[in-house]
Scaffold this active site. Structure first.
Site, short mmCIF file in Angstrom:
data_model
loop_
_atom_site.label_atom_id
_atom_site.label_comp_id
_atom_site.label_asym_id
_atom_site.label_seq_id
_atom_site.Cartn_x
_atom_site.Cartn_y
_atom_site.Cartn_z
N LYS A 76 0.86 -1.18 0.00
CA LYS A 76 0.00 0.00 0.00
C LYS A 76 0.90 1.23 0.00
CE LYS A 76 -3.88 2.01 2.64
NZ LYS A 76 -4.76 1.86 3.82
N SER A 151 -9.77 1.94 2.84
CA SER A 151 -8.87 2.69 1.98
C SER A 151 -7.84 1.82 1.25
CB SER A 151 -8.13 3.74 2.81
OG SER A 151 -7.31 3.11 3.78
N SER A 175 -9.99 -0.47 7.03
CA SER A 175 -9.41 -0.37 5.68
C SER A 175 -8.68 -1.60 5.15
CB SER A 175 -8.47 0.82 5.60
OG SER A 175 -9.24 1.99 5.48
N1 GLN Z 1 -13.27 4.12 6.26
C1 GLN Z 1 -12.69 4.57 7.50
C2 GLN Z 1 -12.33 6.03 7.40
O1 GLN Z 1 -12.64 6.61 6.41
C3 GLN Z 1 -11.50 3.74 7.85
C4 GLN Z 1 -10.29 4.10 7.07
C5 GLN Z 1 -9.13 3.28 7.47
O2 GLN Z 1 -9.24 2.23 8.10
N2 GLN Z 1 -7.95 3.76 7.11
O3 GLN Z 1 -11.75 6.59 8.26
#
Ligand code: GLN
Length: 484
Positions: A76, A151, A175
């Site tokens: 990532k 994400s 994410s």
């Molecule tokens: N979807 C969640 C957010 O927008 C989690 C994002 C994540 O785990 N990095 O914060």
């Protein structure tokens, strides 16, 4: 080859039936063919990969190889990689090349894995769809008109399309697990502290945790073996002794108690998904586990608490991007204030700005007690819910997401509806627990994920339950037609 497990790839490499260079070329070719349609990668590192593959072949020839040596992986683009740019999918870091490797990257490099690229994501990991990327959205290989989740959507999509056998992700509020669920792969979020955050660009430091994204629990165990463990460079990494996470994979499930939280199966869940999750849980029962109804009474508070804590922490973490030290700098600033304002204004995307503003607000004098402090108190209550639950059960099971992959642009105009797609994942981060999402069926030809949550540092148990499920079912072997 692109559907072969890490264990089998490892055997092929050790027996010299294939070389790491051949394997790397094979995955690079698939990536070149499929990435233009999926946009799973921000940066491809083909040349670098072939160099690493040559080194891996040398180790394999000289008996210096470990179980992961020679196997390709993607990282990532939130993990710093020495000499290769790390963007966090932000214009702010479009020109940033880290002078060092993140611990996760360094450990996988030491294990001999071959990095073939850096994957697409939501900017600074803020989002649930990979649409908040400066480099354009990634797409879901099961249906390119839909999001891969986020994400870590690029990592999940790359695996689902067979562009890479494994990838890294990070999970602040879901994410790793949510994109794994929406793309039909396996994603493990380790206990907070299990995996070093050094060199992993910070979003919300008390919640962030890196982990493996793979096609099976067994593959995830192999990657976790390599990345876990104390790191002197991360003061929050846990002094937990190393473990072989593959050791207990086959253990039978008799005596295991699986908790079903009433709050996970209420009106917010698509009933068709609820039915499929219950089928999956019954499969675990057939394998010997006992089902127990439990309560997690503060579940409904997890989203508001998460979005106060995560935004507060991000507003503080992202203050380092000031246009002075590194990252994007605006053209011809009139004075210092203009430099700060325009660099940040031009460098960050809308969602990141929204969160910095909300975060600064909940931390400001007069609102701190009402929002931030209150959220921290409720965070403790949420953790206590889980603590009480784990006095009664070994593992908690439920859905990973309330729906299957949604369409691109479906939620971009309504941030709240995007935030609500995290209802089953964020509490786990607030409590610091480990959890895994594994493929558990299809609804209208789109994958759904079963989430298993474990007690602190009980990754072995989680992987064991997930592996037994994968021995009894074939969902994790399904592949989208175009990429089969
Ligand atoms: N979807 C969640 C957010 O927008 C989690 C994002 C994540 O785990 N990095 O914060």
């Amino acid at each position: 080859m692109h559907r072969t497990s890490l264990k089998s790839l490892s055997d092929l490499l050790q027996r010299r039936e294939i070389s790491s260079q051949e394997l790397t070329r094979f995955f690079l070719e698939r990536t070149e063919r499929f990435n233009p349609g999926i946009n799973a990668f921000i940066t491809l590192t083909g040349e670098h990969a072939l160099k690493e593959a040559r080194a891996a072949d040398h180790r394999l020839q000289h008996g210096e190889a470990g179980p992961l040596t020679g196997i390709p992986i993607a990282h990532k683009d939130i993990f710093c990689t020495e000499g290769i740019r790390t963007t966090c999918a932000s214009r702010m870091l479009d020109n940033f090349t880290a002078p060092y490797d993140a611990t996760v990257v360094a450990r996988l490099k030491d294990a001999g894995m071959v990095m073939i690229g850096k994957t697409n994501m939501d900017e600074f990991a803020m989002g649930s769809s990979t649409e908040n990327s400066f480099y354009g959205p990634a797409r879901n290989p099961w249906d390119e008109s839909r999001v891969p989740g986020g994400s870590s959507g690029g990592s999940a999509a790359a695996i689902a399309a067979g562009m890479v056998p494994a990838a890294t992700g990070t999970d602040t509020g879901g994410s790793i697990r949510q994109p794994a669920a929406l793309c039909g792969i396996t994603g493990l979020k380790p206990s907070y502290g299990r995996v070093s955050r050094y060199g992993m660009i910070a979003f919300a430091s008390s919640l962030d945790q890196g982990g493996p994204m793979t096609r099976s629990a067994e593959d995830a165990a192999m990657i976790l073996n390599a990345i876990c463990g104390l790191d002197a460079r991360d003061s929050t990494s846990a002094p937990q002794p190393g473990e072989d996470f593959t050791r207990d994979l086959d253990r039978d499930l008799s005596g295991i108690r699986i908790g079903l939280p009433r709050e996970f199966f209420d009106a917010r869940l698509d009933p068709a998904i609820g039915g499929l999750i219950m089928d999956a849980v019954r499969e675990l029962e057939r394998s010997g586990a006992t089902l127990v109804d439990i309560d997690l009474p503060n579940t409904a508070l997890a989203i508001p608490v998460y979005y106060v804590v995560a935004m507060a922490e991000c507003s503080s973490n992202l203050s380092r991007y000031d246009g002075v030290r590194f990252g994007y700098r605006c053209e011809n600033p009139a004075d210092l204030m203009d430099l700060y304002c325009r660099s940040r204004g031009e460098g960050f995307g809308d969602e990141v700005k929204r969160r910095i503003m909300v975060g600064a607000y909940v931390l400001s004098a007069g609102y701190y007690d009402a929002y931030y402090l209150q959220a921290q108190k409720v965070r403790r209550l949420i953790r206590d819910d889980y603590r009480q639950a784990f006095a009664k059960v070994d593992v908690i099971a439920g859905p990973t997401t309330p729906s299957t992959a949604f369409r691109l642009h479906e939620k971009t105009d309504n941030p709240i509806s995007m935030y609500l797609s995290d209802i089953y994942t964020v509490a786990v981060n607030l409590a610091g627990l480990p959890a895994i999402s594994i493929p558990a069926g299809f609804l209208n030809r789109l994958p759904i994920g079963l989430q298993l949550i474990g007690d602190y540092f009980a990754e072995s148990r989680l992987l064991n339950v997930a592996h037994r499920y994968q021995l009894a079912t074939d969902w994790h072997r399904a592949a989208p037609e175009t990429y089969a």
